[in-house]
Design a protein around this motif. Structure first.
Motif, mmCIF file in Angstrom:
data_model
loop_
_atom_site.group_PDB
_atom_site.id
_atom_site.type_symbol
_atom_site.label_atom_id
_atom_site.label_comp_id
_atom_site.label_asym_id
_atom_site.label_seq_id
_atom_site.Cartn_x
_atom_site.Cartn_y
_atom_site.Cartn_z
ATOM 1 N N ALA A 1 0.841 -1.140 -0.158
ATOM 2 C CA ALA A 1 0.115 -0.018 0.064
ATOM 3 C C ALA A 1 0.932 1.270 0.175
ATOM 4 O O ALA A 1 0.483 2.380 -0.793
ATOM 5 C CB ALA A 1 -0.794 -0.107 1.139
ATOM 6 N N GLU A 2 2.063 1.404 0.712
ATOM 7 C CA GLU A 2 2.658 2.533 0.836
ATOM 8 C C GLU A 2 3.564 2.501 -0.437
ATOM 9 O O GLU A 2 3.587 3.663 -0.916
ATOM 10 C CB GLU A 2 4.084 2.270 2.056
ATOM 11 N N ILE A 3 4.071 1.455 -1.380
ATOM 12 C CA ILE A 3 4.513 1.595 -2.466
ATOM 13 C C ILE A 3 3.712 2.063 -3.442
ATOM 14 O O ILE A 3 4.167 2.941 -4.264
ATOM 15 C CB ILE A 3 5.119 0.089 -2.755
ATOM 16 N N GLN A 4 2.123 1.775 -3.284
ATOM 17 C CA GLN A 4 1.398 2.121 -4.408
ATOM 18 C C GLN A 4 1.183 3.855 -4.003
ATOM 19 O O GLN A 4 1.047 4.323 -4.938
ATOM 20 C CB GLN A 4 0.291 1.414 -4.071
ATOM 21 N N ALA A 5 1.019 3.917 -2.834
ATOM 22 C CA ALA A 5 0.680 5.686 -2.831
ATOM 23 C C ALA A 5 1.929 6.532 -3.036
ATOM 24 O O ALA A 5 1.685 7.472 -3.560
ATOM 25 C CB ALA A 5 0.318 5.577 -1.026
ATOM 26 N N ARG A 6 2.945 5.870 -2.718
ATOM 27 C CA ARG A 6 4.225 6.803 -3.090
ATOM 28 C C ARG A 6 4.260 6.955 -4.711
ATOM 29 O O ARG A 6 4.910 7.959 -5.105
ATOM 30 C CB ARG A 6 5.576 6.316 -2.431
ATOM 31 N N SER A 7 4.291 5.821 -5.283
ATOM 32 C CA SER A 7 4.287 5.588 -6.682
ATOM 33 C C SER A 7 3.158 6.338 -7.305
ATOM 34 O O SER A 7 3.566 7.199 -8.397
ATOM 35 C CB SER A 7 3.845 4.382 -7.030
ATOM 36 N N ALA A 8 2.091 6.691 -6.684
ATOM 37 C CA ALA A 8 0.981 7.447 -7.493
ATOM 38 C C ALA A 8 1.265 8.935 -7.274
ATOM 39 O O ALA A 8 1.183 9.774 -8.232
ATOM 40 C CB ALA A 8 -0.134 7.287 -6.601
ATOM 41 N N LYS A 9 1.884 9.261 -6.001
ATOM 42 C CA LYS A 9 2.343 10.579 -5.947
ATOM 43 C C LYS A 9 3.487 11.239 -6.910
ATOM 44 O O LYS A 9 3.554 12.040 -7.492
ATOM 45 C CB LYS A 9 3.038 10.937 -4.590
ATOM 46 N N LEU A 10 4.525 9.999 -7.148
ATOM 47 C CA LEU A 10 5.540 10.170 -8.142
ATOM 48 C C LEU A 10 4.808 10.427 -9.719
ATOM 49 O O LEU A 10 5.601 11.047 -10.283
ATOM 50 C CB LEU A 10 6.537 8.895 -8.039
ATOM 51 N N ALA A 11 4.076 9.486 -9.655
ATOM 52 C CA ALA A 11 3.397 9.526 -11.223
ATOM 53 C C ALA A 11 2.981 10.948 -11.446
ATOM 54 O O ALA A 11 3.076 11.691 -12.476
ATOM 55 C CB ALA A 11 2.166 8.492 -11.318
#
Length: 177
Positions: free
Chosen positions: A20-30
């Protein structure tokens, strides 16, 4: 901390992340990536397919395709890494070190001004980078030096300064979340 210790430290921090943390940070980076001038100017993205806890780049590459950009990802042949155009990001299989690679051996990417997304374990604000130790990206960029480069990383991967070696090629842009 030397490179070996730093790699171990960052790997431990990455392993501690939840999906979940990987997905959330990846979305911010996107979001940061799509807003970047480097992305907006690029006609072609030389991306990478994520391995283990790396930033989830597949949604970004899918959006790039929808935005009309060409997308290529790396495939390793011995000591050489080549970028191959990939229109269907599901046409991949485990390759070098278990990292996803295109199933096909072509078509070869041929845009010498493509924006290259740079994976790595640690970065600094000057664009210095510590990779995984294979040297594939440094060799690629030494052979094709005109590419703009951009790194996506988690905030704990961004350090004040990194020691570099003569063959290390810095990244033009670093985005973190």
């Amino acid at each position: 901390m030397d490179k070996k210790e730093l790699r171990r430290f960052i790997r431990e921090k990455k392993r501690a992340m939840t999906e979940a943390e990987i997905q959330a940070r990846s979305a911010k980076l996107a979001g940061l990536f799509f807003q970047s001038e480097a992305y907006q100017k690029a006609k072609t993205i030389y991306g990478y397919l994520p391995y283990n806890q790396e930033v989830r780049t597949v949604p970004m590459l899918e959006q790039a395709l929808r935005d009309g950009k060409r997308v290529a990802v790396p495939k390793v042949y011995g000591e050489e890494m080549k970028f191959l155009f990939l229109d269907d990001l599901s046409r991949v299989e485990k390759g070098y070190c278990g990292i996803p690679e295109p199933i096909d051996d072509g078509p070869p990417a041929d845009d010498e001004t493509a924006l290259v997304l740079m994976p790595g374990l640690a970065f600094d604000l000057q664009g210095h980078r510590i990779g995984y130790g294979g040297g594939f990206y440094d060799r690629f960029l030494a052979a094709e030096p005109n590419h703009p480069t951009l790194a996506l990383c988690y905030d704990f991967q961004l350090l004040p300064a990194l020691e570099t070696e003569a063959h290390d090629i810095p990244v033009d842009y670093v985005l973190w979340a």
